[in-house]
Design a protein around this motif. Structure first.
Motif, PDB file in Angstrom:
ATOM      1  N   LYS A 265     -18.885  11.501  38.695  1.00 56.20           N
ATOM      2  CA  LYS A 265     -18.975  12.461  39.793  1.00 56.20           C
ATOM      3  C   LYS A 265     -18.292  11.894  41.029  1.00 56.20           C
ATOM      4  CE  LYS A 265     -20.746  15.722  42.541  1.00 56.20           C
ATOM      5  NZ  LYS A 265     -19.903  15.399  43.718  1.00 56.20           N
ATOM      6  N   LEU A 266     -17.152  12.456  41.374  1.00 54.07           N
ATOM      7  CA  LEU A 266     -16.480  12.074  42.622  1.00 54.07           C
ATOM      8  C   LEU A 266     -17.160  12.756  43.801  1.00 54.07           C
ATOM      9  CD1 LEU A 266     -12.770  12.284  41.447  1.00 54.07           C
ATOM     10  CD2 LEU A 266     -13.862  10.244  42.408  1.00 54.07           C
ATOM     11  N   PRO A 267     -17.099  12.143  44.982  1.00 54.13           N
ATOM     12  CA  PRO A 267     -17.749  12.766  46.139  1.00 54.13           C
ATOM     13  C   PRO A 267     -17.052  14.053  46.577  1.00 54.13           C
ATOM     14  CG  PRO A 267     -16.533  10.787  46.809  1.00 54.13           C
ATOM     15  CD  PRO A 267     -16.502  10.823  45.308  1.00 54.13           C
ATOM     16  N   ASP A 268     -17.831  15.022  46.981  1.00 52.49           N
ATOM     17  CA  ASP A 268     -17.300  16.245  47.593  1.00 52.49           C
ATOM     18  C   ASP A 268     -18.385  16.946  48.402  1.00 52.49           C
ATOM     19  OD1 ASP A 268     -16.115  18.519  48.443  1.00 52.49           O
ATOM     20  OD2 ASP A 268     -15.490  19.241  46.467  1.00 52.49           O
ATOM     21  N   PRO A 269     -18.371  16.726  49.711  1.00 51.07           N
ATOM     22  CA  PRO A 269     -19.351  17.390  50.576  1.00 51.07           C
ATOM     23  C   PRO A 269     -18.807  18.669  51.195  1.00 51.07           C
ATOM     24  CG  PRO A 269     -18.260  15.659  51.796  1.00 51.07           C
ATOM     25  CD  PRO A 269     -17.574  15.740  50.457  1.00 51.07           C
ATOM     26  N   LEU A 270     -17.692  19.203  50.680  1.00 52.19           N
ATOM     27  CA  LEU A 270     -17.040  20.348  51.338  1.00 52.19           C
ATOM     28  C   LEU A 270     -17.487  21.700  50.788  1.00 52.19           C
ATOM     29  CD1 LEU A 270     -13.410  18.893  51.515  1.00 52.19           C
ATOM     30  CD2 LEU A 270     -15.070  19.021  53.378  1.00 52.19           C
ATOM     31  N   TYR A 271     -17.761  21.767  49.484  1.00 55.98           N
ATOM     32  CA  TYR A 271     -18.164  23.045  48.890  1.00 55.98           C
ATOM     33  C   TYR A 271     -18.924  22.799  47.586  1.00 55.98           C
ATOM     34  CZ  TYR A 271     -13.755  22.160  46.379  1.00 55.98           C
ATOM     35  OH  TYR A 271     -12.745  21.585  45.646  1.00 55.98           O
TER      36      TYR A 271
ATOM     37  N   GLN B  31     -14.997   5.816  54.425  1.00 53.78           N
ATOM     38  CA  GLN B  31     -16.123   5.905  53.496  1.00 53.78           C
ATOM     39  C   GLN B  31     -15.803   6.780  52.281  1.00 53.78           C
ATOM     40  OE1 GLN B  31     -19.069   3.984  54.200  1.00 53.78           O
ATOM     41  NE2 GLN B  31     -19.160   4.324  51.994  1.00 53.78           N
ATOM     42  N   TYR B  32     -15.167   7.908  52.518  1.00 51.30           N
ATOM     43  CA  TYR B  32     -14.789   8.803  51.412  1.00 51.30           C
ATOM     44  C   TYR B  32     -13.839   8.086  50.453  1.00 51.30           C
ATOM     45  CZ  TYR B  32     -12.551  12.936  49.192  1.00 51.30           C
ATOM     46  OH  TYR B  32     -12.033  13.851  48.313  1.00 51.30           O
ATOM     47  N   ARG B  33     -12.881   7.366  51.050  1.00 52.95           N
ATOM     48  CA  ARG B  33     -11.936   6.618  50.220  1.00 52.95           C
ATOM     49  C   ARG B  33     -12.661   5.551  49.393  1.00 52.95           C
ATOM     50  NH1 ARG B  33      -6.207   5.569  50.535  1.00 52.95           N
ATOM     51  NH2 ARG B  33      -5.764   4.250  48.749  1.00 52.95           N
ATOM     52  N   SER B  34     -13.548   4.828  50.033  1.00 53.13           N
ATOM     53  CA  SER B  34     -14.284   3.770  49.343  1.00 53.13           C
ATOM     54  C   SER B  34     -15.219   4.341  48.274  1.00 53.13           C
ATOM     55  CB  SER B  34     -15.093   2.962  50.362  1.00 53.13           C
ATOM     56  OG  SER B  34     -15.985   2.087  49.711  1.00 53.13           O
ATOM     57  N   ASP B  35     -15.884   5.456  48.592  1.00 55.07           N
ATOM     58  CA  ASP B  35     -16.781   6.090  47.619  1.00 55.07           C
ATOM     59  C   ASP B  35     -15.996   6.539  46.386  1.00 55.07           C
ATOM     60  OD1 ASP B  35     -18.775   5.694  49.465  1.00 55.07           O
ATOM     61  OD2 ASP B  35     -18.975   7.797  50.048  1.00 55.07           O
TER      62      ASP B  35
ATOM     63  N   LEU C 226     -24.281   4.872  46.821  1.00 56.25           N
ATOM     64  CA  LEU C 226     -23.979   6.262  46.454  1.00 56.25           C
ATOM     65  C   LEU C 226     -23.667   6.359  44.964  1.00 56.25           C
ATOM     66  CD1 LEU C 226     -23.463   9.205  47.560  1.00 56.25           C
ATOM     67  CD2 LEU C 226     -21.034   8.594  47.537  1.00 56.25           C
ATOM     68  N   GLY C 227     -22.906   5.375  44.459  1.00 55.15           N
ATOM     69  CA  GLY C 227     -22.576   5.348  43.035  1.00 55.15           C
ATOM     70  C   GLY C 227     -23.810   5.285  42.154  1.00 55.15           C
ATOM     71  N   VAL C 228     -24.806   4.533  42.604  1.00 62.56           N
ATOM     72  CA  VAL C 228     -26.083   4.439  41.879  1.00 62.56           C
ATOM     73  C   VAL C 228     -26.795   5.787  41.889  1.00 62.56           C
ATOM     74  CG1 VAL C 228     -28.416   3.437  42.009  1.00 62.56           C
ATOM     75  CG2 VAL C 228     -26.401   1.963  42.260  1.00 62.56           C
ATOM     76  N   GLU C 229     -26.877   6.412  43.061  1.00 64.80           N
ATOM     77  CA  GLU C 229     -27.639   7.663  43.200  1.00 64.80           C
ATOM     78  C   GLU C 229     -26.980   8.827  42.448  1.00 64.80           C
ATOM     79  OE1 GLU C 229     -30.570   7.630  44.161  1.00 64.80           O
ATOM     80  OE2 GLU C 229     -30.523   5.615  45.006  1.00 64.80           O
ATOM     81  N   ALA C 230     -25.648   8.821  42.364  1.00 62.70           N
ATOM     82  CA  ALA C 230     -24.927   9.898  41.667  1.00 62.70           C
ATOM     83  C   ALA C 230     -24.711   9.586  40.186  1.00 62.70           C
ATOM     84  CB  ALA C 230     -23.585  10.165  42.362  1.00 62.70           C
ATOM     85  N   HIS C 231     -25.323   8.477  39.737  1.00 52.91           N
ATOM     86  CA  HIS C 231     -25.258   8.074  38.325  1.00 52.91           C
ATOM     87  C   HIS C 231     -23.844   7.741  37.852  1.00 52.91           C
ATOM     88  CE1 HIS C 231     -26.883   8.350  34.008  1.00 52.91           C
ATOM     89  NE2 HIS C 231     -27.502   7.370  34.641  1.00 52.91           N
ATOM     90  N   ASN C 232     -23.053   7.205  38.749  1.00 58.91           N
ATOM     91  CA  ASN C 232     -21.754   6.652  38.355  1.00 58.91           C
ATOM     92  C   ASN C 232     -21.872   5.168  38.038  1.00 58.91           C
ATOM     93  OD1 ASN C 232     -20.070   9.014  38.758  1.00 58.91           O
ATOM     94  ND2 ASN C 232     -20.464   8.760  40.943  1.00 58.91           N
TER      95      ASN C 232
ATOM     96  N   THR D 256     -14.964   3.492  44.277  1.00 59.73           N
ATOM     97  CA  THR D 256     -16.076   2.941  43.486  1.00 59.73           C
ATOM     98  C   THR D 256     -16.259   3.728  42.184  1.00 59.73           C
ATOM     99  OG1 THR D 256     -17.174   2.108  45.457  1.00 59.73           O
ATOM    100  CG2 THR D 256     -18.559   2.433  43.519  1.00 59.73           C
ATOM    101  N   VAL D 257     -16.164   5.056  42.271  1.00 60.62           N
ATOM    102  CA  VAL D 257     -16.292   5.886  41.067  1.00 60.62           C
ATOM    103  C   VAL D 257     -15.136   5.597  40.108  1.00 60.62           C
ATOM    104  CG1 VAL D 257     -16.461   8.243  40.177  1.00 60.62           C
ATOM    105  CG2 VAL D 257     -17.436   7.702  42.418  1.00 60.62           C
ATOM    106  N   ALA D 258     -13.925   5.565  40.646  1.00 59.93           N
ATOM    107  CA  ALA D 258     -12.734   5.339  39.813  1.00 59.93           C
ATOM    108  C   ALA D 258     -12.798   3.967  39.132  1.00 59.93           C
ATOM    109  CB  ALA D 258     -11.470   5.456  40.666  1.00 59.93           C
ATOM    110  N   ARG D 259     -13.292   2.998  39.877  1.00 58.83           N
ATOM    111  CA  ARG D 259     -13.399   1.657  39.323  1.00 58.83           C
ATOM    112  C   ARG D 259     -14.409   1.599  38.168  1.00 58.83           C
ATOM    113  NH1 ARG D 259     -15.494  -3.051  43.264  1.00 58.83           N
ATOM    114  NH2 ARG D 259     -17.279  -1.653  43.121  1.00 58.83           N
ATOM    115  N   GLU D 260     -15.560   2.240  38.356  1.00 58.99           N
ATOM    116  CA  GLU D 260     -16.554   2.279  37.271  1.00 58.99           C
ATOM    117  C   GLU D 260     -15.965   2.965  36.038  1.00 58.99           C
ATOM    118  OE1 GLU D 260     -19.712   0.890  37.198  1.00 58.99           O
ATOM    119  OE2 GLU D 260     -19.073   0.001  39.101  1.00 58.99           O
ATOM    120  N   ALA D 261     -15.197   4.036  36.268  1.00 62.28           N
ATOM    121  CA  ALA D 261     -14.574   4.769  35.158  1.00 62.28           C
ATOM    122  C   ALA D 261     -13.601   3.870  34.404  1.00 62.28           C
ATOM    123  CB  ALA D 261     -13.866   6.006  35.695  1.00 62.28           C
TER     124      ALA D 261
END
Lengths: 258, 258
Positions: B249-255, B81-85, A52-58, B88-93
Motif C-alpha cells: 500500500k503506497l501512501p495517498d491522502p488525496l482521495y 515525508q511522502y517521498r520517504s514513505d 507508517l509502513g508497520v501500520e499499513a502492513h507493508n 519505504t514501501v518500495a524497498r520492502e517490496a
C-alpha cells in the motif's frame, strides 16, 4: 489512578534514562536510509516512514524496532501522537457502531495487550521494542496484573456497551494467565464482558495468531454470535477468516505478532 | 525532465498561493478534535492521525480531505515525508521480490494513478484533495498525458524488471484513456510491460473498484499468470480476491476509491 501515576513515573524515568546522553529536546535516531529529493538525510522522517509502513502492513515479520528508532518510538509512544492516533481509530469505530441496529447476538471483539491494556510501563523499561522479546521478563510483568487501561480504547468500550453491544476479549495470552487477566481488566475499569477467550496452548501450539484467532472467531459465529466489529493492535488480530463486519487497527510500533 | 520541472513549478506556485495568508513556515490547519493527555489542542497531530487512519484503513469511504488539513496534506505531499514513505514501501517490496525464484509466468500488478504516475500537478492546483472530485477537470488533466513518474515506484519497477518479473498495469482509467495512458507511461520512462488493463465501463458500470480489479486479476490467473506482488495507493487495489502473494500500500491522502 495510582496505577496511572506509577506508570507515568516509570515511563518518564525510563525515558530520561534512555535519552540521558542527548542534550536536545527530541532524541531522534536515524535509520540508515537517505530521503528527500536531494538525497539529504532527515532521521525523523525515516523512522516515521517505518512506523507508517508497520501500520499499513507493508513492513511485516519484523523482530525488533530498528535500533536507530528507539528514541523516535519512545517519543511517539509517550507523547500526544500515539494518543491522538488511538483516538482517531476509536472515533471511527464508534461512528460506525452508531449506524448499526444492534441485536442481542451482536458482539465486538477486543484484543487485550496494546488494545485494551497497555504494557507501556514494561516496554519503557525495555527499550521501546528495540530489545528482543523476553518471554520470562514479559510474563513476570503480566503476572503483576497492573497494566493500565488504554484510555481511548476504554472510552470506546464504554460507548459500545452503552449501545447494547456485547464485548468479547480474545487474547493470545495463555490459559494460565486468564485469572490474572480478569483481575487486571477489572482493576483497569473493564467490568463487563460476554466472554474472555485465552489461548489453549495444548490446541494451538505452533499455530500462528492468525490461525488461533480465526478459529476462535469461527467458534463464536457457530455459537450464534455476529461479530459486528473487531479491534486490535496487530494485523494478526484482524486478518484471516471470520474477521467481522468491520475491523480496526490500533497503532503499535513496539512489536509484531504473525 | 521538462515535465518534472514544470510539475515542481506548478506545485510550488499552487502551494504558495494556498499558503499566502499565513506567515509561519508550516501552514497547519487543525481538525476540530482535542488531543493529548490534558485535552490541549495540537493541530498537526490531528491531521497526522487522520492520514495514518487512512493508510491503515481505519478511515474509509471519505469524500474529501478534511478542510482543516489542506495545509498539512499539501505540506506532506510536497515534502520529504511522502517521498520517504513511498521509498519505504518500495524497498520492502524489492526486499521481498529478491527472495523469490522467478519464473516466466510471474507478474507484478501495478496500479497507475498515484502508484506509477503522479497527478500532483493537478491536485496542487485543486486544493490537495479538499475540493470534491471534478471528473471533467481531472479527465482534461489526464488527457494531457503529462503526469510525471513517481520516482520511488519507478525505481522499484526497474528493479523488478531486472529480476525478470513481468509487469501488468491494472488501472481504473477507462478504455478511452488507454492510448493516452500508454503515451504517458512511455513519456514518464515506463517502457516495458506484459499488459495494460483499463476499465471497460460497458462491463463494470456501477461496480466497485474492488470488484473490477478482483475480476481482472482472476482473469490473469486463469490465463496462467501468477501474481507474486500487487502494489497500489488505494486499499481497493489490494483488497478483494486474487490479491496476489503479497500486497503493498503506497501512501495517498488525496482521495479514496472504494
Amino acid at each position: 489512578m495510582k496505577v496511572f501515576v506509577l506508570f507515568v513515573a516509570i515511563a518518564v524515568a525510563a525515558w530520561q534514562c534512555h535519552g540521558s546522553d542527548h542534550g536536545h529536546e527530541y532524541q531522534i535516531f536515524p535509520l540508515r536510509m537517505k530521503t528527500g529529493h536531494g538525497g539529504h538525510y532527515i532521521p525523523e522522517v525515516s523512522c516515521q516512514s517505518w512506523r507508517l509502513g508497520v501500520e499499513a502492513h507493508n513492513v511485516i515479520d519484523w523482530k525488533t524496532v530498528p535500533l536507530d528508532c528507539e528514541g523516535y518510538i519512545g517519543n511517539y509512544i509517550l507523547g500526544d501522537q500515539y494518543r491522538s492516533d488511538s483516538k482517531t481509530v476509536a472515533r471511527e469505530a464508534y461512528y460506525y457502531a452508531k449506524t448499526l441496529n444492534i441485536t442481542a447476538k451482536d458482539i465486538w471483539v477486543f484484543d487485550v495487550d496494546e488494545t485494551t491494556l497497555s504494557n507501556l510501563p514494561y516496554y519503557a523499561d525495555h527499550g521501546f521494542g528495540v530489545e528482543p522479546y523476553n518471554a520470562t521478563a514479559f510474563n513476570e510483568w503480566v503476572d503483576l496484573g497492573e497494566a493500565p487501561a488504554l484510555p481511548e480504547s476504554q472510552k470506546l468500550y464504554k460507548k459500545l456497551l452503552s449501545l447494547g453491544i456485547k464485548i468479547v476479549f480474545l487474547t493470545g495470552r495463555p490459559l494460565e494467565q486468564k485469572a490474572v487477566t480478569v483481575t487486571n481488566l477489572k482493576l483497569a475499569g473493564y467490568n463487563k464482558w460476554e466472554k474472555i477467550i485465552t489461548k489453549d496452548t495444548s490446541i494451538y501450539h505452533g499455530k500462528t495468531a492468525v490461525t488461533y484467532k480465526s478459529t476462535e472467531r469461527k467458534k463464536l459465529e457457530e455459537q450464534g454470535y455476529k461479530i459486528i466489529g473487531n479491534i486490535g493492535d496487530q494485523w494478526s488480530d484482524i486478518l484471516g477468516t471470520n474477521t467481522g463486519d468491520r475491523t480496526f487497527k490500533l497503532p503499535d510500533p513496539l512489536y509484531y505478532i504473525s
